[in-house]
Write a protein that holds these residues in place. Structure first.
Motif, PDB file in Angstrom:
ATOM      1  N   ALA A  14       0.831  -1.207   0.000  1.00  0.00           N
ATOM      2  CA  ALA A  14       0.000   0.000   0.000  1.00  0.00           C
ATOM      3  C   ALA A  14       0.862   1.251   0.000  1.00  0.00           C
ATOM      4  O   ALA A  14       1.710   1.428   0.879  1.00  0.00           O
ATOM      5  CB  ALA A  14      -0.932   0.001   1.210  1.00  0.00           C
ATOM      6  N   LEU A  67      -1.491  -0.763  -4.079  1.00  0.00           N
ATOM      7  CA  LEU A  67      -2.525   0.244  -3.848  1.00  0.00           C
ATOM      8  C   LEU A  67      -1.857   1.598  -3.964  1.00  0.00           C
ATOM      9  O   LEU A  67      -0.988   1.935  -3.152  1.00  0.00           O
ATOM     10  CB  LEU A  67      -3.144   0.047  -2.462  1.00  0.00           C
ATOM     11  N   ALA A 261      -2.691  -5.832   3.318  1.00  0.00           N
ATOM     12  CA  ALA A 261      -2.314  -4.584   2.644  1.00  0.00           C
ATOM     13  C   ALA A 261      -1.461  -3.801   3.627  1.00  0.00           C
ATOM     14  O   ALA A 261      -1.976  -3.252   4.607  1.00  0.00           O
ATOM     15  CB  ALA A 261      -3.534  -3.788   2.214  1.00  0.00           C
TER      16      ALA A 261
END
Length: 302
Positions: A14, A67, A261
């Motif tokens: 992330a 992400l 994540a």
């Protein structure tokens, strides 16, 4: 990409951080970024992505994912699509207490341009928040959820449940006690409220849980009713490595948790050091090693 599962967990690196990335890592004013600052931040996110690519051979059955935001990571978004890395993009306005779409009425155009595998939101909500705030957030989220279902893009929902002053007091002022004894019940209550409001994530991104019992309860709510294909993943919350290792180990052993994540715990030190030494290779290797560590921790605990 295949639906994340116990057998093939989704391992997201992330780096959709915007407001905090600009302020805390680069000590910049988000309202007055100059071209040099933007270039440096974009290059930093590219370095992090190269660390992910360097780790691909060490992920076993895991699926690599990233992400990343549009402003500082559009190059990474394009690379992820080309490289076959699962791509998630955020649509919330960064740094807000009440959920708001970053691009407002232009959200659909931005999402379609990015062509992601997941659309992600970050929301802060507690059952003891003012009713009007909760209702406003749920109304906005239900509209987004309905649209994502119509266009068949999986909804990745990052839920933070920060303690109120009273809740923290009940935990004796200890964040650890709150996390262990109080937060799990609040998380399931908030999830149930979302379901009643018509908010239907494909994946819930959940703060780490201290016990398997709590993890089972969260999965049970995520999959309540007809939602048998919904999964949960663990978020990092910039936790120390040993704490994050524990959260990953707990989650990996619970059916319904399908990955993680993790962001700052992987790349923050590497990028801060890079701002001093400008050593690209060292930064990439640090990210690779940290990402690989968490991936292998998760895989070994299944």
């Amino acid at each position: 990409m295949d639906t994340p599962s116990t057998q093939h967990p989704l391992m997201i690196l992330a780096m959709d951080h915007r407001d905090s990335f600009e302020k805390k890592v680069f000590h910049a004013d988000p309202q007055a970024l100059d071209d040099n600052q933007l270039t440096a931040m974009r290059q930093a996110k590219s370095l992090v992505y190269h660390g992910l690519l360097a780790a691909r051979g060490d992920l076993g059955d895991g699926t690599p994912g990233v992400l990343v935001d549009e402003l500082l990571g559009s190059d990474v978004q394009r690379a992820a699509r080309a490289d076959g890395v699962a791509l998630a993009v955020p649509v919330e306005k960064s740094g807000q207490q009440i959920f708001e779409l970053e691009f407002g009425d232009e959200t659909a155009a931005h999402v379609q341009s990015a062509a992601p595998d997941f659309v992600k939101v970050l929301v802060r909500m507690n059952p003891d928040d003012p009713q009007a705030d909760r209702d406003l957030q749920l109304e906005r989220l239900a509209k987004l959820s309905t649209w994502l279902h119509e266009v068949r893009i999986p909804f990745l929902y990052e839920l933070l449940v920060p303690a109120t002053e009273d809740q923290l007091a009940k935990a004796g002022g200890s964040q650890d006690v709150y996390d262990r004894d109080i937060r799990p019940g609040l998380v399931t209550a908030v999830m149930a409220a979302h379901h009643r409001a018509g908010v239907e994530p494909a994946l819930w991104k959940i703060e780490g849980l201290e016990t398997a019992e709590a993890a089972h309860a969260v999965v049970a709510e995520a999959r309540a009713g007809h939602r048998r294909d919904v999964g949960c993943i663990v978020l990092g919350r910039d936790a120390p490595r040993d704490r994050l290792d524990h959260w990953l180990t707990v989650a990996a052993g619970v059916e319904g948790f399908v990955g993680f994540a993790i962001g700052r715990s992987i790349w923050e030190d590497a990028i801060e050091a890079h701002e001093q030494d400008h050593d690209d290779a060292r930064a990439i290797e640090t990210v690779r090693a940290n990402y690989t560590h968490f991936a292998q921790t998760y895989l070994s605990a299944r």
